[in-house]
Write a protein that holds these residues in place. Structure first.
Motif, PDB file in Angstrom:
ATOM      1  N   ASN A 151       0.836  -1.199   0.000  1.00  0.00           N
ATOM      2  CA  ASN A 151       0.000   0.000   0.000  1.00  0.00           C
ATOM      3  C   ASN A 151       0.869   1.247   0.000  1.00  0.00           C
ATOM      4  N   ASP A 152       0.278   2.371  -0.430  1.00  0.00           N
ATOM      5  CA  ASP A 152       0.994   3.645  -0.369  1.00  0.00           C
ATOM      6  C   ASP A 152       1.241   4.017   1.081  1.00  0.00           C
ATOM      7  N   LEU A 153       2.375   4.654   1.320  1.00  0.00           N
ATOM      8  CA  LEU A 153       2.690   5.087   2.677  1.00  0.00           C
ATOM      9  C   LEU A 153       1.813   6.276   3.055  1.00  0.00           C
ATOM     10  N   HIS A 154       1.465   6.340   4.327  1.00  0.00           N
ATOM     11  CA  HIS A 154       0.703   7.469   4.834  1.00  0.00           C
ATOM     12  C   HIS A 154       1.620   8.686   4.930  1.00  0.00           C
ATOM     13  N   PRO A 155       1.050   9.895   4.873  1.00  0.00           N
ATOM     14  CA  PRO A 155       1.872  11.091   5.035  1.00  0.00           C
ATOM     15  C   PRO A 155       2.699  11.073   6.315  1.00  0.00           C
ATOM     16  N   ALA A 156       2.165  10.495   7.392  1.00  0.00           N
ATOM     17  CA  ALA A 156       2.919  10.419   8.652  1.00  0.00           C
ATOM     18  C   ALA A 156       4.170   9.562   8.490  1.00  0.00           C
ATOM     19  N   ASP A 157       4.075   8.472   7.712  1.00  0.00           N
ATOM     20  CA  ASP A 157       5.248   7.618   7.467  1.00  0.00           C
ATOM     21  C   ASP A 157       6.290   8.367   6.641  1.00  0.00           C
ATOM     22  N   ILE A 158       5.815   9.112   5.646  1.00  0.00           N
ATOM     23  CA  ILE A 158       6.732   9.903   4.809  1.00  0.00           C
ATOM     24  C   ILE A 158       7.398  10.988   5.644  1.00  0.00           C
ATOM     25  N   ALA A 159       6.629  11.594   6.535  1.00  0.00           N
ATOM     26  CA  ALA A 159       7.172  12.638   7.409  1.00  0.00           C
ATOM     27  C   ALA A 159       8.278  12.090   8.300  1.00  0.00           C
ATOM     28  N   LYS A 160       8.054  10.900   8.846  1.00  0.00           N
ATOM     29  CA  LYS A 160       9.087  10.275   9.693  1.00  0.00           C
ATOM     30  C   LYS A 160      10.323   9.952   8.862  1.00  0.00           C
ATOM     31  N   ARG A 161      10.099   9.475   7.648  1.00  0.00           N
ATOM     32  CA  ARG A 161      11.222   9.149   6.757  1.00  0.00           C
ATOM     33  C   ARG A 161      12.052  10.408   6.478  1.00  0.00           C
ATOM     34  N   LEU A 162      11.368  11.509   6.195  1.00  0.00           N
ATOM     35  CA  LEU A 162      12.045  12.781   5.940  1.00  0.00           C
ATOM     36  C   LEU A 162      12.885  13.195   7.147  1.00  0.00           C
ATOM     37  N   ALA A 208       7.245  18.253   9.199  1.00  0.00           N
ATOM     38  CA  ALA A 208       8.480  17.466   9.271  1.00  0.00           C
ATOM     39  C   ALA A 208       9.653  18.240   8.688  1.00  0.00           C
ATOM     40  N   LEU A 209       9.413  18.944   7.559  1.00  0.00           N
ATOM     41  CA  LEU A 209      10.477  19.748   6.948  1.00  0.00           C
ATOM     42  C   LEU A 209      10.903  20.866   7.908  1.00  0.00           C
TER      43      LEU A 209
END
Length: 489
Positions: free
Chosen positions: A96-107, A138-139
């Protein structure tokens, strides 16, 4: 200073969005078998990817919620490289596509592991449809971590235009950044804006209190603390009083610092016990209160599970107190426990032995580690080499430095002062052969760049008149950094 690092680490959990926070491991009951396997493997040189791949190859299921929990816990332990590895694995293997929260943590993790430039590159590659409040927050956190004030202010203005419900966390990040930069006027202005919007929370006051403590403004700190104690919004916890204690310690008011530490301890709850006890025992060590250090250690070590961070904290405190016997007992306790091997603990003990002039014990301990099959990295030998250099035993410094070249952690860099001193010693001794041998080993194992290698080879051959090895190393480090920045830009 470990005290400051511990307090700043805790402050981070107050000032970032919940989806970026590293919650304490004791807030969830029960670890899955996969979580146990990953969390107990604390060696920074070990990759998490093979562990996850093996788990799947054994026919076992890996669910996204478990991976998300593992990432958060690893980050909570400041194991950012491991957390990023799990995040990348989740991204590569998710159906599945990652949630924005997962992308934020990755960033956020990319920023911590690879730096701000790489985080910005990752941000630019995020689909516009997913670049909402969480990603921008996150940025902003990345810019705040790297103290990039102008970029943070621009990002904050973009966030304001998004008009999300939860703005307080972003304001708090800016407050923290202004505090770190010493921009007290901007800090006060922003806090006033928050009061007018009625969006202050406990972290808002804690950040301001921390700014007063760091600037040694005891009067401002005491006044704010009184306001916090009277304001139900300003939640007071162990960290609040530890911050005040730190402020008193900075100006040498030990009695009041001790009083604040007692209040801090009385405010500890089940979810914050470990990090609170670790921080407080370190603070007591800083003011020489050995009895309190041991009392808190007995509380800390009796918590569920043994953590390397706790042993590292206690060992560091005893070294600071010059308690040789106590440090050796803690080391023995750690070795006999069920904790995973963590090279940082032996390295600290080796440094301590060298500090106390007990080189024979440092050598014997290294030999025992090797006999037990433990894998040492270059930094272990480098510490001993640096100690020999300080002790003016350059022959042993050179021989030990040679062993440091065999470390398996690629990318590790030697102590520049010791490295330069050894090259100078070998040149003056006309031992070009041994100097070239060491340089070749360092280059082959990735511990120095090709540029540094070439310059030092010319140096030991006497081809660079009036040059100093240390100056050449420093010059090349500057050149390499500029080149790296150019490549990344």
């Amino acid at each position: 200073m470990m005290l400051i690092r511990s307090l700043n680490k805790t402050l981070n959990t107050y000032s970032v969005p919940r989806f970026l926070q590293m919650y304490n491991t004791e807030t969830s009951i029960g670890f899955s078998a996969l979580e146990n396997r990953i969390l107990k493997n604390g060696d920074p040189r070990t990759s998490m990817t093979p562990i996850l791949n093996q788990w799947v190859e054994q026919g076992r299921e890996v669910t996204q919620p478990v991976l998300q929990r593992i990432i958060t816990r690893l980050a909570n332990y400041r194991r950012f490289s491991h957390a990023l590895q799990v995040s990348e694995w989740m991204s590569n293997n998710s159906k599945n596509d990652l949630h924005p929260a997962d992308i934020a943590k990755r960033l956020n993790l990319i920023s911590k592991v690879h730096g701000l430039e790489q985080a910005e590159k990752f941000f630019k590659g995020i689909p516009e449809a997913k670049t909402g409040f969480k990603i921008y927050a996150a940025l902003l956190n990345c810019y705040a971590d790297h103290k990039s004030l102008e970029e943070a202010e621009v990002t904050m203005e973009k966030i304001k235009k998004l008009r999300p419900v939860h703005m307080t966390v972003c304001y708090n990040m800016m407050l923290k950044l202004y505090a770190q930069k010493g921009k007290h006027e901007k800090l006060d202005r922003l806090m006033q804006e928050m009061k007018e919007k009625d969006i202050c929370n406990g972290a808002t006051y804690t950040i301001r209190l921390n700014a007063y403590a760091n600037s040694k403004d005891v009067e401002g700190m005491e006044k704010l603390l009184m306001q916090m104690e009277a304001d139900p919004v300003a939640t007071l916890d162990w960290y609040t009083y530890a911050t005040a204690a730190n402020g008193y310690m900075k100006v040498g008011i030990v009695e009041k610092a001790t009083e604040m530490m007692k209040k801090s301890e009385n405010s500890v709850n089940n979810q914050t016990r470990r990090i609170a006890y670790e921080s407080l025992l370190t603070m007591h060590a800083a003011i020489g209160n050995k009895d309190e250090v041991y009392r808190l250690w007995n509380r800390c070590k009796n918590l569920r599970n043994s953590f390397n961070s706790s042993y590292l904290c206690m060992l560091s405190s005893l070294v600071k107190l010059d308690d040789i016997d106590g440090a050796e007992k803690i080391l023995q306790e750690w070795e006999s426990g069920n904790t995973r091997f963590d090279i940082r603990i032996p390295n600290m003990m080796i440094t301590a032995y060298c500090k106390w002039g007990q080189f024979d014990k440092a050598e014997a301990y290294i030999k025992r580690l090797l006999d037990d099959g433990k894998e040492l990295d270059g930094s272990t030998w480098d510490r001993l080499s640096s100690a020999y250099h300080t002790d003016n035993d350059m022959e042993k410094a050179v021989q030990t430095l040679k062993k440091a070249t065999l470390g398996h952690r690629r990318g590790w860099k030697p102590n520049h002062v010791t490295f330069g001193a050894c090259m100078k010693y070998l040149k003056e001794k006309f031992d070009v052969e041994q100097a070239l041998e060491i340089l070749k080993l360092f280059k082959e194992n990735g511990h120095i760049s090709a540029t540094t290698y070439d310059r030092l080879v010319s140096y030991v051959h006497g081809e660079i008149p009036d040059a100093e090895a240390m100056n050449l190393i420093n010059q090349n480090l500057v050149i390499e950094k500029v080149q790296l920045d150019d490549e990344e830009n």
